[in-house]
Write an enzyme that holds these catalytic residues in place. Structure first.
Site, PDB file in Angstrom:
ATOM      1  CB  SER A 151      -0.906   0.020   1.231  1.00  0.00           C
ATOM      2  OG  SER A 151      -1.682  -1.157   1.263  1.00  0.00           O
ATOM      3  CG  HIS A 191      -5.174  -4.543  -2.387  1.00  0.00           C
ATOM      4  ND1 HIS A 191      -4.771  -3.515  -1.564  1.00  0.00           N
ATOM      5  CD2 HIS A 191      -5.556  -5.560  -1.583  1.00  0.00           C
ATOM      6  CE1 HIS A 191      -4.889  -3.908  -0.305  1.00  0.00           C
ATOM      7  NE2 HIS A 191      -5.371  -5.147  -0.291  1.00  0.00           N
ATOM      8  CE1 TYR A 334      17.581  14.628  13.097  1.00  0.00           C
ATOM      9  CE2 TYR A 334      16.110  16.297  12.229  1.00  0.00           C
ATOM     10  CZ  TYR A 334      16.372  14.975  12.536  1.00  0.00           C
ATOM     11  OH  TYR A 334      15.433  14.013  12.286  1.00  0.00           O
TER      12      TYR A 334
HETATM   13  N1  PLP Z   1      -1.874  -5.558  -3.729  1.00  0.00           N
HETATM   14  C1  PLP Z   1      -2.367  -6.796  -3.739  1.00  0.00           C
HETATM   15  C2  PLP Z   1      -2.569  -7.502  -5.049  1.00  0.00           C
HETATM   16  C3  PLP Z   1      -2.694  -7.428  -2.538  1.00  0.00           C
HETATM   17  O1  PLP Z   1      -3.228  -8.650  -2.558  1.00  0.00           O
HETATM   18  C4  PLP Z   1      -2.483  -6.748  -1.323  1.00  0.00           C
HETATM   19  C5  PLP Z   1      -2.804  -7.383  -0.038  1.00  0.00           C
HETATM   20  O2  PLP Z   1      -3.109  -8.524   0.067  1.00  0.00           O
HETATM   21  C6  PLP Z   1      -1.967  -5.449  -1.366  1.00  0.00           C
HETATM   22  C7  PLP Z   1      -1.670  -4.887  -2.581  1.00  0.00           C
HETATM   23  C8  PLP Z   1      -1.720  -4.676  -0.116  1.00  0.00           C
HETATM   24  O3  PLP Z   1      -0.632  -5.215   0.513  1.00  0.00           O
HETATM   25  P1  PLP Z   1      -0.021  -4.601   1.849  1.00  0.00           P
HETATM   26  O4  PLP Z   1      -0.718  -5.264   2.971  1.00  0.00           O
HETATM   27  O5  PLP Z   1       1.424  -4.962   1.766  1.00  0.00           O
HETATM   28  O6  PLP Z   1      -0.238  -3.136   1.832  1.00  0.00           O
END
Ligand code: PLP
Length: 482
Positions: A151, A191, A334
């Site tokens: 994500s 997703h 810093y």
């Molecule tokens: N993309 C796909 C195809 C996924 O299946 C998933 C989670 O299962 C994700 C992205 C999101 O993954 P993450 O939990 O690493 O953010």
């Protein structure tokens, strides 16, 4: 005085050593006997909390007491993802070399934000990213960075795409500027991290358009073309396409070469979500999944989903990583970074995060301990098991396969119920199985119908475990059907 000094430091070294030895045995026993455990806890929400002291600890407790509570309350309160009959989501990829490496990472506790804060952490990250890039067959110009999750990787890829489409957004932001409304396209199987990314970078979730998929759950190219044309007519600006290689429900693979062609025509960014599926590229016989990758702008892969690195580890590769670096470089005084020859890589420059875990160590240990051959052989075995399960399903007329088996993921449906109750029956079967504690499956919806889903990939799972789960499914089906 001496006593006071001792109380102000760490716990005494001899106690640490003793606890470490006990923990070594504890972890080895846990791994060895994990199949004897219930997978999922029976507890209701709040039950774990109810057994723990909610008053903040005022005085020191002996480690023995704390660990006893872990055994009594915490361990029975987790779902045991590493159990060989846990077949939910994507197979658990923890491994013994990975666990050992995580212990070392904890001991070192370095912050991999800059080269100076830990040269080896930085250089090992560069090294494992290079290995993975070669294994994926990505062209040399791609360079990567490690984040926690896909994500976050996708959000950074989309932020880079947005900066390409609307230069200077880093400085000026998006508001009160004469900018078009940008659109992102992903299939209806993609997703939800695509929407999350759009939310985070100010594009907005309504501007993620879900493209219908075909009968094999791959993005429908004709529909994509139509949507882009319609958006252009309505004065939207098509900004990016997220193609998925290994979708969450069925592990289907979008037609990347055709999508790449469309992206070229419309000057759009092409990001591949290979969070799960890209790992299959390590198998020579599965190289077809990499078709078109040399034409994309960015790609994410989560080695914690298929490549046996314990959670978490996500790698984002960008063709022109300078774009990502220019977007996020911001050096607080810093940190006092002085690098006249420009030889130091500071991975904090490649994202919003400053402090970064030393994730590369576990990937380096696991991948060396297994080798590409060993990794590929294990994935191949899980693919064999997935196809074996598909054969069992096909030979039992109470079930139907709900999607092609492309990766070690099997979607299937119990169909021998009253027509109006099939969805409910499938849900009920999954819930009963999960409640039994002997297996753990997922349910998902395909074409609006509830299906059961099994994800393989745990190194502890054998054919016998799969047989056990299949028998449990059949037994549960008999209970639900009567
Ligand atoms: N993309 C796909 C195809 C996924 O299946 C998933 C989670 O299962 C994700 C992205 C999101 O993954 P993450 O939990 O690493 O953010």
């Amino acid at each position: 005085m001496k006593d006071r000094q001792e109380n102000l430091g760490d716990i005494p070294p001899e106690v640490f050593r003793e606890e470490l030895h006990k923990l070594a045995d504890w972890i080895a026993d846990y791994r060895e006997k994990i199949a004897e455990r219930r997978i999922s806890p029976t507890a209701k929400p709040g039950a774990v909390l109810a057994q723990l002291d909610t008053v903040p600890p005022e005085t020191a407790a002996p480690l023995g007491e704390i660990f006893a509570e872990i055994d009594r309350v915490i361990v029975p309160g987790v779902a045991h993802w590493a159990h060989p009959q846990f077949m939910s989501y994507f197979g658990c990829t923890t491994t013994s070399p990975g666990i050992l490496a995580e212990m070392i990472t904890g001991a070192l506790n370095v912050n991999a934000m800059t080269w100076r804060t830990s040269p080896a952490a930085t250089e090992l990250e560069t090294l494992v990213l290079g290995w993975l890039r070669q294994w994926l067959g990505l062209p040399n110009e791609f360079a990567g960075v490690v984040y926690d999750t896909a994500s976050i990787s996708t959000m950074h890829a989309l932020a880079t795409a947005r900066e390409a489409a609307a230069p200077n957004t880093r400085k000026l932001g998006l508001s009160r500027r004469d900018l078009p409304l940008f659109r992102i396209y992903a299939s209806d199987q993609a997703h939800s991290s695509v929407e999350k990314g759009a939310i985070a970078i100010g594009i907005g979730e309504d501007n993620v358009r879900r493209v219908p998929s075909d009968s094999a759950f791959r993005m429908d190219i004709t529909a994509l073309r139509k949507m882009i044309a319609q958006d252009r007519q309505e004065n939207f600006r098509p900004m990016a396409v997220v193609a998925t290689v290994g979708t969450t429900s069925t592990a289907s693979v979008d037609p990347v070469p055709q999508i790449a062609k469309i992206c070229r025509e419309h000057k759009m960014w092409l990001h591949i979500d290979g969070a799960y599926g890209a790992g299959l590229a390590l198998l020579p016989e599965c190289k077809w999944i990499t078709d078109g990758w040399n034409e994309v702008d960015s790609i994410v892969i989560n080695p914690h989903k298929m490549l046996f690195v314990p959670f978490d580890f996500s790698a984002l590769y960008v063709r022109d990583i300078g774009r990502l670096r220019r977007l996020f470089t911001l050096v607080p005084e810093y940190l006092h970074l002085r690098d006249p020859v420009g030889a130091e890589i500071n991975y904090m420059d490649y994202g919003v995060q400053l402090g970064r875990r030393f994730r590369a160590l576990k990937a380096w240990v696991v991948w060396r301990a297994f080798g590409r051959n060993g990794i590929a052989a294990r994935i191949r075995e899980h693919l064999r098991l997935a196809n074996l399960l598909a054969d069992w399903i096909k030979s039992d007329n109470r079930f139907e396969l709900a999607a092609l088996v492309v990766m070690p993921v099997v979607c299937f449906r119990f169909v021998a119920a009253d027509k109006n109750k099939i969805d409910m029956s499938n849900s009920e079967i999954v819930e009963r199985i999960n409640a039994s504690g002997h297996a753990y499956l997922t349910q998902t919806k395909l074409n609006g119908r509830t299906v059961m889903r099994i994800g393989l990939g745990n190194v502890l799972t054998t054919e016998q475990h799969l047989r056990n789960v299949w028998e449990l499914i059949q037994k549960t089906v008999n209970e639900v059907a009567t």
